[in-house]
Design a protein around this motif. Structure first.
Motif, PDB file in Angstrom:
ATOM      1  N   GLN A   1       0.830  -1.198   0.000  1.00 63.61           N
ATOM      2  CA  GLN A   1       0.000   0.000   0.000  1.00 63.61           C
ATOM      3  C   GLN A   1       0.864   1.246   0.000  1.00 63.61           C
ATOM      4  OE1 GLN A   1      -2.229  -0.838   3.568  1.00 63.61           O
ATOM      5  NE2 GLN A   1      -3.967  -1.587   2.374  1.00 63.61           N
ATOM      6  N   TYR A   2       0.491   2.194  -0.859  1.00 60.04           N
ATOM      7  CA  TYR A   2       1.180   3.475  -0.933  1.00 60.04           C
ATOM      8  C   TYR A   2       0.258   4.565  -0.384  1.00 60.04           C
ATOM      9  CZ  TYR A   2       4.660   1.213  -3.809  1.00 60.04           C
ATOM     10  OH  TYR A   2       5.653   0.379  -4.252  1.00 60.04           O
ATOM     11  N   GLU A   3       0.861   5.717  -0.065  1.00 61.48           N
ATOM     12  CA  GLU A   3       0.145   6.883   0.411  1.00 61.48           C
ATOM     13  C   GLU A   3      -0.618   6.601   1.707  1.00 61.48           C
ATOM     14  OE1 GLU A   3      -1.870   9.140  -2.705  1.00 61.48           O
ATOM     15  OE2 GLU A   3      -0.646   8.113  -4.190  1.00 61.48           O
ATOM     16  N   THR A   4      -0.022   5.793   2.585  1.00 59.15           N
ATOM     17  CA  THR A   4      -0.631   5.531   3.890  1.00 59.15           C
ATOM     18  C   THR A   4      -0.228   6.635   4.866  1.00 59.15           C
ATOM     19  OG1 THR A   4       1.226   4.172   4.628  1.00 59.15           O
ATOM     20  CG2 THR A   4      -0.611   3.016   3.573  1.00 59.15           C
TER      21      THR A   4
ATOM     22  N   LYS B   1       3.863   9.031  -2.257  1.00 56.75           N
ATOM     23  CA  LYS B   1       2.805   9.231  -3.239  1.00 56.75           C
ATOM     24  C   LYS B   1       3.130   8.441  -4.505  1.00 56.75           C
ATOM     25  CE  LYS B   1       0.420  13.035  -5.615  1.00 56.75           C
ATOM     26  NZ  LYS B   1      -0.614  12.171  -6.060  1.00 56.75           N
ATOM     27  N   CYS B   2       2.123   7.810  -5.070  1.00 54.06           N
ATOM     28  CA  CYS B   2       2.295   7.021  -6.296  1.00 54.06           C
ATOM     29  C   CYS B   2       2.318   7.906  -7.536  1.00 54.06           C
ATOM     30  CB  CYS B   2       1.139   6.044  -6.463  1.00 54.06           C
ATOM     31  SG  CYS B   2       1.168   4.692  -5.325  1.00 54.06           S
ATOM     32  N   LEU B   3       3.086   7.458  -8.504  1.00 61.08           N
ATOM     33  CA  LEU B   3       3.060   8.071  -9.823  1.00 61.08           C
ATOM     34  C   LEU B   3       1.862   7.504 -10.590  1.00 61.08           C
ATOM     35  CD1 LEU B   3       6.876   7.668 -10.525  1.00 61.08           C
ATOM     36  CD2 LEU B   3       5.693   9.746  -9.784  1.00 61.08           C
TER      37      LEU B   3
ATOM     38  N   LYS C   1      19.825  -3.051  -3.846  1.00 61.49           N
ATOM     39  CA  LYS C   1      19.018  -3.019  -5.079  1.00 61.49           C
ATOM     40  C   LYS C   1      18.234  -4.311  -5.221  1.00 61.49           C
ATOM     41  CE  LYS C   1      21.598   0.262  -7.752  1.00 61.49           C
ATOM     42  NZ  LYS C   1      22.086   0.634  -9.053  1.00 61.49           N
ATOM     43  N   ASN C   2      17.249  -4.500  -4.348  1.00 60.27           N
ATOM     44  CA  ASN C   2      16.442  -5.714  -4.421  1.00 60.27           C
ATOM     45  C   ASN C   2      15.104  -5.411  -5.089  1.00 60.27           C
ATOM     46  OD1 ASN C   2      14.516  -4.822  -2.458  1.00 60.27           O
ATOM     47  ND2 ASN C   2      15.882  -5.479  -0.820  1.00 60.27           N
ATOM     48  N   CYS C   3      14.213  -6.392  -5.097  1.00 58.84           N
ATOM     49  CA  CYS C   3      12.933  -6.226  -5.786  1.00 58.84           C
ATOM     50  C   CYS C   3      12.075  -5.124  -5.165  1.00 58.84           C
ATOM     51  CB  CYS C   3      12.174  -7.547  -5.835  1.00 58.84           C
ATOM     52  SG  CYS C   3      11.892  -8.286  -4.214  1.00 58.84           S
ATOM     53  N   GLU C   4      12.181  -4.918  -3.846  1.00 62.19           N
ATOM     54  CA  GLU C   4      11.414  -3.842  -3.220  1.00 62.19           C
ATOM     55  C   GLU C   4      11.949  -2.483  -3.661  1.00 62.19           C
ATOM     56  OE1 GLU C   4       9.766  -2.321   1.125  1.00 62.19           O
ATOM     57  OE2 GLU C   4      11.202  -3.963   1.071  1.00 62.19           O
ATOM     58  N   HIS C   5      13.261  -2.341  -3.785  1.00 55.37           N
ATOM     59  CA  HIS C   5      13.845  -1.103  -4.304  1.00 55.37           C
ATOM     60  C   HIS C   5      13.316  -0.828  -5.714  1.00 55.37           C
ATOM     61  CE1 HIS C   5      17.047  -2.048  -1.277  1.00 55.37           C
ATOM     62  NE2 HIS C   5      16.992  -0.735  -1.111  1.00 55.37           N
ATOM     63  N   PHE C   6      13.320  -1.861  -6.557  1.00 57.73           N
ATOM     64  CA  PHE C   6      12.854  -1.716  -7.939  1.00 57.73           C
ATOM     65  C   PHE C   6      11.390  -1.278  -7.971  1.00 57.73           C
ATOM     66  CE2 PHE C   6      10.924  -3.344 -11.825  1.00 57.73           C
ATOM     67  CZ  PHE C   6      11.791  -2.870 -12.794  1.00 57.73           C
ATOM     68  N   ALA C   7      10.546  -1.984  -7.214  1.00 55.28           N
ATOM     69  CA  ALA C   7       9.111  -1.690  -7.224  1.00 55.28           C
ATOM     70  C   ALA C   7       8.821  -0.285  -6.696  1.00 55.28           C
ATOM     71  CB  ALA C   7       8.357  -2.728  -6.405  1.00 55.28           C
ATOM     72  N   THR C   8       9.469   0.103  -5.587  1.00 53.28           N
ATOM     73  CA  THR C   8       9.197   1.430  -5.046  1.00 53.28           C
ATOM     74  C   THR C   8       9.727   2.522  -5.973  1.00 53.28           C
ATOM     75  OG1 THR C   8      11.173   1.385  -3.637  1.00 53.28           O
ATOM     76  CG2 THR C   8       9.073   0.738  -2.622  1.00 53.28           C
ATOM     77  N   PHE C   9      10.826   2.249  -6.678  1.00 54.60           N
ATOM     78  CA  PHE C   9      11.317   3.232  -7.644  1.00 54.60           C
ATOM     79  C   PHE C   9      10.308   3.405  -8.781  1.00 54.60           C
ATOM     80  CE2 PHE C   9      13.359   4.573 -11.517  1.00 54.60           C
ATOM     81  CZ  PHE C   9      13.957   5.754 -11.093  1.00 54.60           C
ATOM     82  N   CYS C  10       9.813   2.302  -9.305  1.00 56.62           N
ATOM     83  CA  CYS C  10       8.835   2.382 -10.399  1.00 56.62           C
ATOM     84  C   CYS C  10       7.574   3.114  -9.950  1.00 56.62           C
ATOM     85  CB  CYS C  10       8.475   0.992 -10.906  1.00 56.62           C
ATOM     86  SG  CYS C  10       9.835   0.161 -11.747  1.00 56.62           S
ATOM     87  N   MET C  11       7.130   2.842  -8.731  1.00 58.41           N
ATOM     88  CA  MET C  11       5.871   3.406  -8.236  1.00 58.41           C
ATOM     89  C   MET C  11       5.995   4.849  -7.742  1.00 58.41           C
ATOM     90  SD  MET C  11       3.301   1.290  -8.525  1.00 58.41           S
ATOM     91  CE  MET C  11       2.092   1.778  -7.308  1.00 58.41           C
ATOM     92  N   THR C  12       7.152   5.227  -7.193  1.00 55.26           N
ATOM     93  CA  THR C  12       7.264   6.544  -6.547  1.00 55.26           C
ATOM     94  C   THR C  12       8.389   7.421  -7.091  1.00 55.26           C
ATOM     95  OG1 THR C  12       8.809   5.825  -4.821  1.00 55.26           O
ATOM     96  CG2 THR C  12       6.442   5.523  -4.377  1.00 55.26           C
ATOM     97  N   GLY C  13       9.328   6.820  -7.810  1.00 53.50           N
ATOM     98  CA  GLY C  13      10.487   7.566  -8.278  1.00 53.50           C
ATOM     99  C   GLY C  13      11.653   7.543  -7.308  1.00 53.50           C
TER     100      GLY C  13
END
Length: 121
Positions: free
Chosen positions: A29-32, A49-51, A77-89
């Protein structure tokens, strides 16, 4: 909340069997609120905040196409880093940040990383 009971916001079919090996996947969940973020299990939410969905998909495609996210690293640089970068920058991993704050874990991780660097170089 389990992602296996939901569809992606972009209409994709359930991807749970591809990633979970039978275990339930959790919806990140984002923007909690800060309070929710403190009370939740580490690595399940963010106050960021999500893009837009289009930007998220474009970020992921560009990183994959250009192999520009870099070499996988469980701490940096794991999968959580990748996902949060894609979602939030911003590339971050709350799970890693929580473990880094525990001195024994931080020391052990650094020793393992140094051994890997020495053996591969």
């Amino acid at each position: 909340m389990s992602i296996s009971a939901q569809r992606s916001p972009w209409g994709s079919e359930n991807l749970s069997p591809l990633f979970s090996n039978g275990a339930p996947l959790r919806l990140y969940q984002y923007e909690t609120s800060s309070l929710v973020n403190m009370l939740k299990i580490s690595g399940t939410c963010s106050t960021s905040k999500c893009l837009s969905p289009e930007t998220v998909v474009n970020n992921a495609n560009e990183l994959h196409k250009n192999n520009s996210f870099g070499r996988y690293d469980v701490v940096e640089k794991n999968c959580e880093h990748f996902a949060t970068f894609c979602m939030t920058g911003t590339a971050t991993s709350e799970q890693v940040n929580d473990y880094k704050s525990v001195p024994m874990v931080s020391t052990a991780v650094n020793k393992i990383k140094n051994k890997i660097r020495l053996s591969s170089g």
